[in-house]
Write a protein that holds these residues in place. Structure first.
Motif, mmCIF file in Angstrom:
data_model
loop_
_atom_site.group_PDB
_atom_site.id
_atom_site.type_symbol
_atom_site.label_atom_id
_atom_site.label_comp_id
_atom_site.label_asym_id
_atom_site.label_seq_id
_atom_site.Cartn_x
_atom_site.Cartn_y
_atom_site.Cartn_z
ATOM 1 N N UNK A 87 0.874 -1.186 0.000
ATOM 2 C CA UNK A 87 0.000 0.000 0.000
ATOM 3 C C UNK A 87 0.897 1.218 0.000
ATOM 4 N N UNK A 88 0.671 2.101 -0.964
ATOM 5 C CA UNK A 88 1.415 3.362 -0.975
ATOM 6 C C UNK A 88 0.456 4.463 -0.538
ATOM 7 N N UNK A 89 0.825 5.132 0.535
ATOM 8 C CA UNK A 89 0.010 6.224 1.069
ATOM 9 C C UNK A 89 0.568 7.548 0.584
ATOM 10 N N UNK A 90 -0.291 8.332 -0.089
ATOM 11 C CA UNK A 90 0.171 9.593 -0.677
ATOM 12 C C UNK A 90 -0.531 10.751 0.014
ATOM 13 N N UNK A 91 0.225 11.715 0.487
ATOM 14 C CA UNK A 91 -0.381 12.864 1.169
ATOM 15 C C UNK A 91 -0.005 14.160 0.435
ATOM 16 N N UNK A 120 3.489 -4.737 3.262
ATOM 17 C CA UNK A 120 4.017 -3.536 3.919
ATOM 18 C C UNK A 120 3.376 -2.291 3.327
ATOM 19 N N UNK A 121 3.483 -1.217 4.116
ATOM 20 C CA UNK A 121 2.893 0.062 3.716
ATOM 21 C C UNK A 121 4.015 1.066 3.539
ATOM 22 N N UNK A 122 3.889 1.886 2.510
ATOM 23 C CA UNK A 122 4.908 2.926 2.288
ATOM 24 C C UNK A 122 4.193 4.264 2.271
ATOM 25 N N UNK A 123 4.427 5.075 3.266
ATOM 26 C CA UNK A 123 3.827 6.406 3.321
ATOM 27 C C UNK A 123 4.823 7.351 2.667
ATOM 28 N N UNK A 124 4.528 7.779 1.437
ATOM 29 C CA UNK A 124 5.494 8.607 0.707
ATOM 30 C C UNK A 124 4.754 9.431 -0.345
ATOM 31 N N UNK A 125 4.758 10.723 -0.276
ATOM 32 C CA UNK A 125 5.371 11.535 0.777
ATOM 33 C C UNK A 125 4.450 11.665 1.996
ATOM 34 N N UNK A 126 5.060 11.884 3.149
ATOM 35 C CA UNK A 126 4.303 12.147 4.371
ATOM 36 C C UNK A 126 4.490 13.612 4.737
ATOM 37 N N UNK A 127 3.400 14.320 4.863
ATOM 38 C CA UNK A 127 3.468 15.723 5.290
ATOM 39 C C UNK A 127 3.602 15.780 6.813
ATOM 40 N N UNK A 128 3.902 16.976 7.326
ATOM 41 C CA UNK A 128 3.979 17.189 8.782
ATOM 42 C C UNK A 128 2.618 16.866 9.408
ATOM 43 N N UNK A 129 1.550 17.238 8.701
ATOM 44 C CA UNK A 129 0.195 16.991 9.192
ATOM 45 C C UNK A 129 -0.066 15.495 9.369
ATOM 46 N N UNK A 130 0.266 14.693 8.322
ATOM 47 C CA UNK A 130 0.031 13.244 8.410
ATOM 48 C C UNK A 130 0.948 12.600 9.447
ATOM 49 N N UNK A 131 2.178 13.098 9.545
ATOM 50 C CA UNK A 131 3.087 12.573 10.587
ATOM 51 C C UNK A 131 2.428 12.708 11.955
ATOM 52 N N UNK A 132 1.870 13.898 12.192
ATOM 53 C CA UNK A 132 1.214 14.182 13.477
ATOM 54 C C UNK A 132 0.032 13.248 13.696
ATOM 55 N N UNK A 133 -0.729 12.998 12.635
ATOM 56 C CA UNK A 133 -1.897 12.110 12.772
ATOM 57 C C UNK A 133 -1.457 10.666 13.031
ATOM 58 N N UNK A 134 -0.398 10.249 12.330
ATOM 59 C CA UNK A 134 0.105 8.878 12.545
ATOM 60 C C UNK A 134 0.603 8.727 13.988
ATOM 61 N N UNK A 135 1.316 9.738 14.459
ATOM 62 C CA UNK A 135 1.909 9.647 15.795
ATOM 63 C C UNK A 135 0.832 9.642 16.878
ATOM 64 N N UNK A 136 -0.319 10.263 16.577
ATOM 65 C CA UNK A 136 -1.346 10.414 17.618
ATOM 66 C C UNK A 136 -2.629 9.636 17.350
ATOM 67 N N UNK A 137 -2.632 8.843 16.276
ATOM 68 C CA UNK A 137 -3.803 7.990 16.003
ATOM 69 C C UNK A 137 -5.047 8.765 15.629
ATOM 70 N N UNK A 138 -4.902 9.869 14.896
ATOM 71 C CA UNK A 138 -6.069 10.655 14.485
ATOM 72 C C UNK A 138 -6.607 10.118 13.159
ATOM 73 N N UNK A 139 -7.559 9.198 13.257
ATOM 74 C CA UNK A 139 -8.005 8.453 12.065
ATOM 75 C C UNK A 139 -9.150 9.178 11.368
ATOM 76 N N UNK A 140 -8.900 10.397 10.911
ATOM 77 C CA UNK A 140 -9.992 11.128 10.255
ATOM 78 C C UNK A 140 -9.976 10.963 8.743
ATOM 79 N N UNK A 141 -9.153 10.048 8.222
ATOM 80 C CA UNK A 141 -9.232 9.715 6.789
ATOM 81 C C UNK A 141 -8.878 8.239 6.592
#
Ligand code: CTP
Length: 400
Positions: free
Chosen positions: A11-15, A86-107
């Motif tokens: 899975x490639x996650x694009x932000x 495996x999952x590849x988050x690329x690119x990850x913005x600062x916003x998505x980093x914050x959501x990943x770190x804090x479990x904010x599953x709004x998307x």
């Protein structure tokens, strides 16, 4: 082409970063290596690259929302997370980093990230000051603590015109990083393996030689098995129709026993495992005639002299190398093979008996008996040469 990524579900996650255009190249790299790719984008990422581009390249629909269409088809983040190797988050913005770190599953992307049981790689892309902000650093640290794997941003000109760190790693670097990372836990990673394969041709004159029917299939199957288990492999190969394309396998093509001897001795020093599957000619013409021999006489005598025993010569100088020999026998099989194991100072010998139908040269199958230095003997059933290679390498790994 990274063969260890073949058939992997990615899975490639694009932000929403300007670096999202590089995701197209990343998807293409994975597809070229034979991976199955599904892309999940955030809504804002669609401003930077279209879902159509990524769905065309990935050969799969791109998901952005929890459900699609008027019928309310659920894009299950749970199923997506379980599907992925495996999952590849690329690119990850600062916003998505914050959501990943804090479990904010709004998307859908973050919900899938939280559901995924597989390794997650993340490659940030942002402006240099955002990249060095303490909150970004803290989020990256947190993600690493969760076991996610960080692919560092590079240095260069950024979309803002500023120069510094924050550029997403190039797609070619990301895929190389992931391929290496996947291999690192494999049983033969960081091991160097040398394999001899195929027949040798001993020249009589410029157009004729003494050779044998070895196909090289066994040696090449062993090379693939070792490479798939993470080893760096050198195959020193006599003339064969076999080919191989694997980033961990280097083939050195030779013709004669003497060429093979020289090439083995150039490469054996840094080798951890030496597997001698070649059917080396035991004799060669004493003189090689430099012009084609003409048909002038009723009989023709060719005087033969022994070639060097390559494996025995390595057995004499071996330090820590684990040495595996082959013995192709027609009678007194066990006794002959055990004799070769001792004489050539081996750790293991693989016996093929020509009495077994389907075993030996030119077949796609083989029936082997493995004899260890300790005297332990294991007999195997008739199997394909690739399965036989798996058995042999599993025995080597268990003894090392
Ligand atoms: N071998 C080698 N160099 C040679 C002959 C053999 O490296 N000149 C290796 C083969 O690759 C194999 C092992 O030694 O791993 C045993 O080969 P085999 O031909 O069965 O044994 P020989 O020692 O040649 O004995 P013989 O032919 O008399 O059975």
């Amino acid at each position: 082409m990274y063969t260890n990524l073949k058939d992997k579900n990615v899975i490639i996650g694009v932000t929403a970063s300007i670096a999202a255009y590089k995701s197209a190249l990343l998807v293409r790299e994975f597809i070229k290596s034979g991976a199955n790719v599904k892309v999940i984008m955030t809504k804002a990422a669609r401003e930077f690259i279209t879902p159509l581009t990524l769905s065309t390249l990935s050969k799969n629909p791109v998901h952005t929302k929890f459900s699609t269409g008027d019928e309310g088809v659920w894009n299950s983040h749970v199923d997506l997370g379980i599907w992925a190797d495996f999952m590849v988050m690329a690119p990850v913005t600062a916003n998505t980093l914050g959501k990943m770190a804090n479990g904010l599953a709004d998307n859908l992307l973050i919900a899938t990230y939280l559901s995924a049981r597989c390794p997650v790689y993340f490659a940030p892309a942002m402006d240099l000051d955002m990249y060095h902000h303490p909150s970004t650093t803290a989020n990256i640290t947190k993600l690493k603590e969760y076991g996610n794997i960080f692919i560092e941003a590079g240095f260069g000109e950024l979309a803002s015109g500023l120069i510094g760190e924050g550029r997403m790693a190039e797609p070619s670097e990301i895929i190389k990083f992931i391929s290496n990372d996947i291999s690192k836990d494999l049983p033969l990673s960081n091991k160097k393996v040398l394999i001899t394969a195929g027949p040798t041709h001993e020249a009589i004159d410029p157009v004729r030689f003494i050779g044998n029917n070895s196909s090289g299939k066994m040696g090449y199957a062993l090379a693939k098995e070792c490479a798939n288990l993470g080893a760096d492999v050198i195959v020193i190969s006599g003339p064969t129709a076999e080919t191989v394309s694997h980033k961990n396998i280097k083939v050195i093509s030779i013709k004669s026993a003497n060429d093979m001897y020289n090439s083995v001795h150039e490469n054996i020093k840094n080798t951890d495992i030496g597997i001698f599957a070649a059917a080396v000619a035991d004799y060669k013409p004493k003189f090689v005639v430099d012009k084609k021999i003409k048909k002038k006489t009723e009989t023709l005598d060719i005087e033969l002299v022994p070639t060097q025993d390559i494996l025995a010569s390595v057995g004499k100088i071996k330090t820590n190398q684990f040495l595996v020999g082959f013995a192709l026998e027609t009678d007194n099989e066990l006794e002959n093979a055990q004799g070769k194991l001792k004489r050539k100072n081996l750790d293991m010998i693989v016996l093929n008996s020509l009495k077994d139908s389907g075993a030996g040269f030119a077949h796609n199958t083989n029936k082997i008996t493995i004899i260890e230095r300790s005297g332990n003997i294991s007999e195997f059933n008739l199997k394909s040469k690739q399965e036989v290679a798996t058995d042999i390498i599993a025995s080597v790994i268990s003894k090392m």
